[in-house]
Design a protein around this motif. Sequence first.
Motif, short mmCIF file in Angstrom:
data_model
loop_
_atom_site.label_atom_id
_atom_site.label_comp_id
_atom_site.label_asym_id
_atom_site.label_seq_id
_atom_site.Cartn_x
_atom_site.Cartn_y
_atom_site.Cartn_z
N PRO A 139 39.34 33.33 26.78
CA PRO A 139 38.72 32.48 25.75
C PRO A 139 37.19 32.57 25.75
N GLN A 140 36.61 32.62 26.95
CA GLN A 140 35.15 32.67 27.06
C GLN A 140 34.59 34.00 26.54
N GLY B 189 30.40 30.23 27.23
CA GLY B 189 30.98 31.52 26.84
C GLY B 189 30.45 32.63 27.70
N LEU B 190 30.94 33.84 27.45
CA LEU B 190 30.58 34.97 28.31
C LEU B 190 30.36 36.21 27.45
N ASP B 191 29.18 36.81 27.60
CA ASP B 191 28.85 38.03 26.86
C ASP B 191 29.22 39.29 27.63
N ASP C 31 35.15 27.92 35.64
CA ASP C 31 34.52 26.64 35.32
C ASP C 31 33.02 26.81 35.06
N VAL C 32 32.36 27.62 35.88
CA VAL C 32 30.92 27.85 35.70
C VAL C 32 30.66 28.48 34.34
N VAL C 33 31.43 29.51 34.01
CA VAL C 33 31.23 30.21 32.74
C VAL C 33 31.55 29.29 31.56
N VAL D 32 25.47 35.06 36.47
CA VAL D 32 26.28 34.44 37.52
C VAL D 32 26.87 35.56 38.36
N THR D 33 26.80 35.43 39.68
CA THR D 33 27.40 36.44 40.54
C THR D 33 27.99 35.76 41.77
N ASP D 34 28.79 36.51 42.51
CA ASP D 34 29.41 35.96 43.70
C ASP D 34 29.42 36.99 44.82
#
Length: 232
Positions: free
Chosen positions: A122-123, A75-77, A68-70, A32-34
């Motif tokens: 948390p993620q 979760g997020l690595d 929200d996306v994550v 995911v990027t912005d």
Amino acid sequence: MTTPSTSLITGGSSGLGLALARALDDAGWIVVTDARDASRLSAALAGSTVHGVPGDVADADHRAALVDVVTDLGGLDLLVLNASTLGPLPMRPLSEYEPLEFGEVFRTNAGAPGSLMTALTPQLLARDGVVVGISSDAAVQLYETWGGYGASKAALDHLVLTFGAETGLATYAVDPGDMRTPMQQAAFPDEDISDRPLPESVVPRFLALLDRRPPSGRYVAAEIAQLEVAGA
């Protein structure tokens, strides 16, 4: 079946952010990027499976959308805090800054990414994730006209590494070195920067960092290359 790793990289429409996003996408990660410019982001990510979320990380609503996306991804690595600004251009001595310009540089380069990082606690904890803050030699060296940018990057370094100490997560402040990027050209508008390495050349060092997971701390690209050799 192994669950793919998930990463969020801010500022992914050009430069190092785009190079990292494409490399991780090619390696099978969910990425995911912005970026602030929606059309530029869409064009940059064409041909990839990277999820582009247009917006400015300095905007609270956009940060909430990224969270929200994550969250929906489970979760997020990896979180890479890459989006930043040089500050007012052309670059100038501190005595020529307007009062509000200091705040804008610190908000974009330290406050906003710090807020995104803590909102994703948390993620990140759910996956024992890694946080990488993209730093600069200007964070530790004194260069004329680079004071606002350098001080804000030093602040980001401190936030990222303190977050690691508080959470137990692996956190890194990484100075990739000079690269041939739009930001580098904006900093030196009258210079030919074609002698600088492309950001893609730095990507293997970041991948080595993720693979080796050395102690949290501040690293430069050359040190990460040495880690790769030492661990081979």
